[in-house]
Design a protein around this motif. Structure first.
Motif, PDB file in Angstrom:
ATOM      1  N   VAL A  45       0.633  -1.451  -0.355  1.00 35.78           N
ATOM      2  CA  VAL A  45       0.095   0.068   0.285  1.00 35.78           C
ATOM      3  C   VAL A  45       0.771   1.499   0.236  1.00 35.78           C
ATOM      4  O   VAL A  45       0.542   2.147  -0.861  1.00 35.78           O
ATOM      5  N   GLY A  46       2.362   0.933   1.098  1.00 37.72           N
ATOM      6  CA  GLY A  46       2.858   2.231   0.876  1.00 37.72           C
ATOM      7  C   GLY A  46       3.619   2.292  -0.658  1.00 37.72           C
ATOM      8  O   GLY A  46       3.654   3.506  -1.209  1.00 37.72           O
ATOM      9  N   ILE A  47       3.910   1.400  -1.234  1.00 36.00           N
ATOM     10  CA  ILE A  47       4.156   1.677  -2.254  1.00 36.00           C
ATOM     11  C   ILE A  47       4.105   2.104  -3.258  1.00 36.00           C
ATOM     12  O   ILE A  47       3.716   2.373  -4.310  1.00 36.00           O
ATOM     13  N   ALA A  48       2.209   2.136  -3.173  1.00 35.88           N
ATOM     14  CA  ALA A  48       1.240   2.411  -4.307  1.00 35.88           C
ATOM     15  C   ALA A  48       1.170   3.561  -3.920  1.00 35.88           C
ATOM     16  O   ALA A  48       0.611   4.549  -5.058  1.00 35.88           O
ATOM     17  N   CYS A  49       1.486   4.203  -2.939  1.00 38.44           N
ATOM     18  CA  CYS A  49       1.145   5.470  -2.556  1.00 38.44           C
ATOM     19  C   CYS A  49       2.443   6.343  -3.268  1.00 38.44           C
ATOM     20  O   CYS A  49       2.279   7.619  -3.878  1.00 38.44           O
ATOM     21  N   ILE A  50       3.253   6.072  -3.351  1.00 34.19           N
ATOM     22  CA  ILE A  50       4.717   6.097  -3.467  1.00 34.19           C
ATOM     23  C   ILE A  50       4.583   6.504  -5.151  1.00 34.19           C
ATOM     24  O   ILE A  50       5.032   6.991  -5.627  1.00 34.19           O
ATOM     25  N   ALA A  51       3.906   5.432  -5.502  1.00 32.21           N
ATOM     26  CA  ALA A  51       3.723   5.237  -7.201  1.00 32.21           C
ATOM     27  C   ALA A  51       3.450   6.318  -7.785  1.00 32.21           C
ATOM     28  O   ALA A  51       3.311   7.018  -8.495  1.00 32.21           O
ATOM     29  N   PHE A  52       1.810   6.651  -7.196  1.00 30.28           N
ATOM     30  CA  PHE A  52       1.012   7.797  -7.710  1.00 30.28           C
ATOM     31  C   PHE A  52       1.545   8.947  -7.376  1.00 30.28           C
ATOM     32  O   PHE A  52       1.960   9.727  -8.225  1.00 30.28           O
ATOM     33  N   GLY A  53       1.882   9.182  -6.421  1.00 31.63           N
ATOM     34  CA  GLY A  53       3.575  10.691  -6.356  1.00 31.63           C
ATOM     35  C   GLY A  53       4.104  10.673  -7.652  1.00 31.63           C
ATOM     36  O   GLY A  53       4.542  11.417  -8.222  1.00 31.63           O
ATOM     37  N   ALA A  54       4.973   9.012  -7.969  1.00 34.95           N
ATOM     38  CA  ALA A  54       5.687   9.788  -8.671  1.00 34.95           C
ATOM     39  C   ALA A  54       5.500   9.610 -10.406  1.00 34.95           C
ATOM     40  O   ALA A  54       5.974  10.254 -10.974  1.00 34.95           O
ATOM     41  N   VAL A  55       3.990   9.497 -10.244  1.00 34.21           N
ATOM     42  CA  VAL A  55       3.284   9.399 -11.613  1.00 34.21           C
ATOM     43  C   VAL A  55       2.722  10.566 -11.941  1.00 34.21           C
ATOM     44  O   VAL A  55       3.044  11.239 -12.731  1.00 34.21           O
ATOM     45  N   ALA A  56       2.615  11.717 -10.853  1.00 30.00           N
ATOM     46  CA  ALA A  56       1.491  13.124 -11.130  1.00 30.00           C
ATOM     47  C   ALA A  56       3.319  13.726 -11.335  1.00 30.00           C
ATOM     48  O   ALA A  56       3.077  14.368 -12.039  1.00 30.00           O
ATOM     49  N   LEU A  57       3.934  12.848 -10.993  1.00 30.25           N
ATOM     50  CA  LEU A  57       5.312  13.860 -11.471  1.00 30.25           C
ATOM     51  C   LEU A  57       6.034  13.735 -12.424  1.00 30.25           C
ATOM     52  O   LEU A  57       6.027  14.882 -13.154  1.00 30.25           O
ATOM     53  N   TRP A  58       6.166  12.234 -12.672  1.00 31.91           N
ATOM     54  CA  TRP A  58       6.247  12.341 -14.406  1.00 31.91           C
ATOM     55  C   TRP A  58       5.929  12.673 -15.578  1.00 31.91           C
ATOM     56  O   TRP A  58       6.178  13.025 -16.353  1.00 31.91           O
ATOM     57  N   TRP A  59       4.426  12.555 -14.610  1.00 34.01           N
ATOM     58  CA  TRP A  59       3.498  13.210 -16.128  1.00 34.01           C
ATOM     59  C   TRP A  59       3.846  14.717 -15.713  1.00 34.01           C
ATOM     60  O   TRP A  59       3.824  14.815 -17.112  1.00 34.01           O
ATOM     61  N   TRP A  60       3.782  15.318 -14.939  1.00 36.57           N
ATOM     62  CA  TRP A  60       4.647  17.004 -15.239  1.00 36.57           C
ATOM     63  C   TRP A  60       5.432  16.792 -15.991  1.00 36.57           C
ATOM     64  O   TRP A  60       6.489  17.457 -16.618  1.00 36.57           O
ATOM     65  N   LEU A  61       7.066  15.965 -15.926  1.00 40.09           N
ATOM     66  CA  LEU A  61       8.112  16.531 -16.426  1.00 40.09           C
ATOM     67  C   LEU A  61       7.960  16.039 -18.050  1.00 40.09           C
ATOM     68  O   LEU A  61       8.565  16.784 -18.744  1.00 40.09           O
ATOM     69  N   ILE A  62       7.659  15.335 -18.277  1.00 40.82           N
ATOM     70  CA  ILE A  62       7.219  14.341 -19.573  1.00 40.82           C
ATOM     71  C   ILE A  62       6.378  15.723 -20.567  1.00 40.82           C
ATOM     72  O   ILE A  62       7.060  15.641 -21.023  1.00 40.82           O
ATOM     73  N   ARG A  63       5.826  16.152 -19.640  1.00 43.15           N
ATOM     74  CA  ARG A  63       5.025  17.172 -20.935  1.00 43.15           C
ATOM     75  C   ARG A  63       6.115  18.234 -20.828  1.00 43.15           C
ATOM     76  O   ARG A  63       5.778  19.349 -21.827  1.00 43.15           O
ATOM     77  N   ARG A  64       6.722  18.694 -19.652  1.00 44.46           N
ATOM     78  CA  ARG A  64       7.751  19.875 -19.960  1.00 44.46           C
ATOM     79  C   ARG A  64       8.698  19.446 -20.765  1.00 44.46           C
ATOM     80  O   ARG A  64       9.698  20.394 -19.609  1.00 44.46           O
ATOM     81  N   ARG A  65       9.611  18.404 -21.014  1.00 40.83           N
ATOM     82  CA  ARG A  65      10.538  17.777 -21.762  1.00 40.83           C
ATOM     83  C   ARG A  65      11.081  19.295 -22.209  1.00 40.83           C
ATOM     84  O   ARG A  65      12.306  19.549 -22.390  1.00 40.83           O
ATOM     85  N   ARG A  66      10.583  19.625 -23.198  1.00 40.69           N
ATOM     86  CA  ARG A  66      11.511  20.945 -24.293  1.00 40.69           C
ATOM     87  C   ARG A  66      11.792  21.903 -23.309  1.00 40.69           C
ATOM     88  O   ARG A  66      12.296  22.564 -23.298  1.00 40.69           O
ATOM     89  N   GLU A  67      11.054  22.135 -22.371  1.00 38.15           N
ATOM     90  CA  GLU A  67      11.082  23.560 -21.541  1.00 38.15           C
ATOM     91  C   GLU A  67      12.181  23.020 -20.303  1.00 38.15           C
ATOM     92  O   GLU A  67      13.056  23.947 -20.492  1.00 38.15           O
ATOM     93  N   ILE A  68      12.227  22.413 -19.861  1.00 33.02           N
ATOM     94  CA  ILE A  68      13.109  21.366 -19.369  1.00 33.02           C
ATOM     95  C   ILE A  68      14.968  21.432 -19.989  1.00 33.02           C
ATOM     96  O   ILE A  68      15.435  21.482 -19.063  1.00 33.02           O
ATOM     97  N   THR A  69      14.739  20.909 -21.248  1.00 31.19           N
ATOM     98  CA  THR A  69      15.803  20.752 -21.746  1.00 31.19           C
ATOM     99  C   THR A  69      16.080  21.900 -22.044  1.00 31.19           C
ATOM    100  O   THR A  69      17.470  22.552 -22.167  1.00 31.19           O
TER     101      THR A  69
END
Length: 133
Positions: A45-69
């Motif tokens: 259950v804890g791993i699922a919570c951590i995974a949820f947060g990681a998915v939210a973060l990576w969703w944001w980062l992938i969508r803004r990959r051009r700006e980050i680059t």
């Protein structure tokens, strides 16, 4: 979603998930990773919570990959990606080889890489089309 909300979601999910994983297990692990490591039901259950947060973060980062680059440059992005991969590899090595608390070093490196990427994406997102700078 704003960079601040992404950060809060990620950190909250990480804190709740980490607290659940840190709680003592009473039964046998659901699966064994090594001699002394293996997630129990509460850990999952804890791993699922951590995974949820990681998915939210990576969703944001992938969508803004051009700006980050654009902000970090290609070399900076490669260095950041390498730090992330090496940090996660160190966590995997530490857990699978039963090397005590060394996983904390890898987790810290991976977390720093993700925070740097989020900060680079947040700068471009906060400026927006109507702000100068």
């Amino acid at each position: 979603m704003t960079p601040r909300r992404v950060l809060i979601t990620w950190l909250l999910a990480l804190a709740v998930g980490s607290a659940l994983v840190a709680l003592p297990d009473t039964g046998e692990p659901v699966l064994r990773i090594s001699r002394t490591h293996g997630p129990g039901p509460l850990d999952l259950v804890g791993i699922a919570c951590i995974a949820f947060g990681a998915v939210a973060l990576w969703w944001w980062l992938i969508r803004r990959r051009r700006e980050i680059t654009a902000r970090l440059g290609t070399v900076g992005l490669i260095v950041l990606a390498l730090a992330l991969v090496l940090g996660l590899a160190e966590v995997a090595w530490s857990v699978s080889a039963d090397n005590g608390s060394w996983w904390i070093v890898g987790a810290g490196v991976a977390m720093a890489a993700q925070l740097i990427a989020l900060a680079a994406s947040a700068d471009a997102a906060c400026r927006g089309p109507y702000r100068r700078g």
